[in-house]
Design a protein around this motif. Structure first.
Motif, PDB file in Angstrom:
ATOM      1  N   GLU A  26       0.752  -1.186   0.112  1.00  0.00           N
ATOM      2  CA  GLU A  26       0.035  -0.006   0.034  1.00  0.00           C
ATOM      3  C   GLU A  26       0.963   1.397   0.030  1.00  0.00           C
ATOM      4  O   GLU A  26       0.447   2.368  -0.709  1.00  0.00           O
ATOM      5  N   ALA A  56      -3.384  -7.943  -8.222  1.00  0.00           N
ATOM      6  CA  ALA A  56      -5.055  -8.075  -8.061  1.00  0.00           C
ATOM      7  C   ALA A  56      -5.015  -6.537  -7.667  1.00  0.00           C
ATOM      8  O   ALA A  56      -6.250  -6.117  -7.896  1.00  0.00           O
ATOM      9  N   ARG A  57      -4.393  -6.305  -6.809  1.00  0.00           N
ATOM     10  CA  ARG A  57      -4.647  -4.857  -6.173  1.00  0.00           C
ATOM     11  C   ARG A  57      -4.464  -3.615  -7.314  1.00  0.00           C
ATOM     12  O   ARG A  57      -5.459  -2.936  -7.082  1.00  0.00           O
ATOM     13  N   ALA A  59      -4.939  -3.958 -10.439  1.00  0.00           N
ATOM     14  CA  ALA A  59      -6.277  -4.137 -11.329  1.00  0.00           C
ATOM     15  C   ALA A  59      -7.492  -3.671 -10.640  1.00  0.00           C
ATOM     16  O   ALA A  59      -8.237  -2.803 -11.128  1.00  0.00           O
ATOM     17  N   GLU A  60      -7.568  -3.715  -9.169  1.00  0.00           N
ATOM     18  CA  GLU A  60      -8.703  -3.132  -8.524  1.00  0.00           C
ATOM     19  C   GLU A  60      -8.427  -1.646  -8.564  1.00  0.00           C
ATOM     20  O   GLU A  60      -9.767  -0.852  -8.765  1.00  0.00           O
ATOM     21  N   LEU A  61      -7.342  -1.070  -8.377  1.00  0.00           N
ATOM     22  CA  LEU A  61      -7.288   0.237  -8.298  1.00  0.00           C
ATOM     23  C   LEU A  61      -7.343   1.108  -9.843  1.00  0.00           C
ATOM     24  O   LEU A  61      -7.926   2.094  -9.716  1.00  0.00           O
ATOM     25  N   TRP A  62      -6.785   0.295 -10.658  1.00  0.00           N
ATOM     26  CA  TRP A  62      -6.699   1.227 -12.040  1.00  0.00           C
ATOM     27  C   TRP A  62      -7.041   0.452 -13.026  1.00  0.00           C
ATOM     28  O   TRP A  62      -7.147   0.923 -14.234  1.00  0.00           O
ATOM     29  N   GLY A  63      -7.608  -0.723 -12.964  1.00  0.00           N
ATOM     30  CA  GLY A  63      -8.409  -1.391 -14.037  1.00  0.00           C
ATOM     31  C   GLY A  63      -7.422  -1.901 -15.196  1.00  0.00           C
ATOM     32  O   GLY A  63      -7.891  -1.993 -16.248  1.00  0.00           O
ATOM     33  N   ARG A  83      -6.229 -16.805 -10.366  1.00  0.00           N
ATOM     34  CA  ARG A  83      -6.720 -15.688  -9.628  1.00  0.00           C
ATOM     35  C   ARG A  83      -7.088 -14.354 -10.290  1.00  0.00           C
ATOM     36  O   ARG A  83      -8.207 -13.622 -10.024  1.00  0.00           O
ATOM     37  N   LEU A  87      -9.807 -10.870 -13.535  1.00  0.00           N
ATOM     38  CA  LEU A  87      -9.744  -9.314 -13.175  1.00  0.00           C
ATOM     39  C   LEU A  87      -9.291  -8.747 -14.599  1.00  0.00           C
ATOM     40  O   LEU A  87      -9.200  -7.307 -14.234  1.00  0.00           O
TER      41      LEU A  87
END
Length: 229
Positions: A26, A56-57, A59-63, A83, A87
């Motif tokens: 983070e 994965a994180r 991809a979650e933040l910035w696609g 996993r 995503l």
């Protein structure tokens, strides 16, 4: 980086790796966010991606829709592939021997967390980053296990007792390798503030004092930024 099943003597450490790394991931992502993007990164590579948690994180933040990982442990690559499959539009997990399959000047963002100490050839790593970063792209590399950190010297002995091949690099040596290959290197402490969570009863990689703990997390754990011109 040539390992087959797990880098750790206790394979349970593989299961705990993401929770232990969360605060550092983070912090890296906060710094990337502050640097900003002309557009969100669409093609992302994680060097030492393990089971794909950091990708994965991201991809979650910035696609990001094109996710790549370099990972020596076959079982971890397989888990990351599964996993990440839902995503992103494209997911490629490669062994270190397959760097050549990463396309030239294609990656908007490259990330790497605590991998340098198992990399023998910094020049080759810098060359791969320089070759695969897109124009204007950036790589962010975290390392606390290096020659300037006294705690690392204790941890290195533990790895060596377990017959693990590790390397003690000077931080400036990595920056020099990046510069030789045309990247613009910069460095800063990874974390500026926050709690240093630590349970002395948990695991073999301990600290001799609170001072050493705080020095590791807030002084010696470095974030390198390498920019493609």
């Amino acid at each position: 980086m040539a390992v087959e099943s797990s880098f750790f003597a206790d394979s349970g450490d593989d299961d705990l790796l993401e929770s232990r790394n969360h605060v550092f991931w983070e912090a890296m992502l906060d710094n990337i966010r502050r640097d900003g993007f002309v557009r969100p990164p669409q093609r992302v590579l994680d060097i030492g991606c393990h089971r794909g948690g950091l990708l994965a994180r991201i991809a979650e933040l910035w696609g990001a829709q094109d996710l790549w990982g370099i990972e020596p442990i076959g079982a971890a690559r397989a888990r990351a592939q599964l996993r990440l499959a839902t995503l992103a539009g494209s997911v490629r997990m490669l062994s270190p021997e397959q760097w050549k399959l990463v396309p030239d000047r294609a990656m908007d963002l490259i990330v790497c967390h605590e991998v340098l100490f198992v990399v023998q050839d910094l020049d080759a790593m810098a060359a791969n980053i320089a070759r695969t970063l897109a124009p204007g792209g950036r790589a962010y590399v975290v390392s606390g296990c290096h020659a300037e950190n006294p705690t690392w010297l204790t941890w290195r002995a533990t790895f060596e007792r377990d017959n693990k091949q590790v390397y003690t690099h000077e931080p400036l040596a990595f920056m020099k390798a990046a510069g030789v290959h045309g990247l613009v290197p910069a460095v800063r402490p990874l974390r500026e503030s926050g709690w240093a969570t630590y349970d002395p009863t948990d695991g073999v990689f301990g600290y001799p004092s609170v001072g050493a703990l705080l020095d590791h997390q807030f002084r010696h754990k470095l974030l390198f930024r390498l920019t493609q011109t």
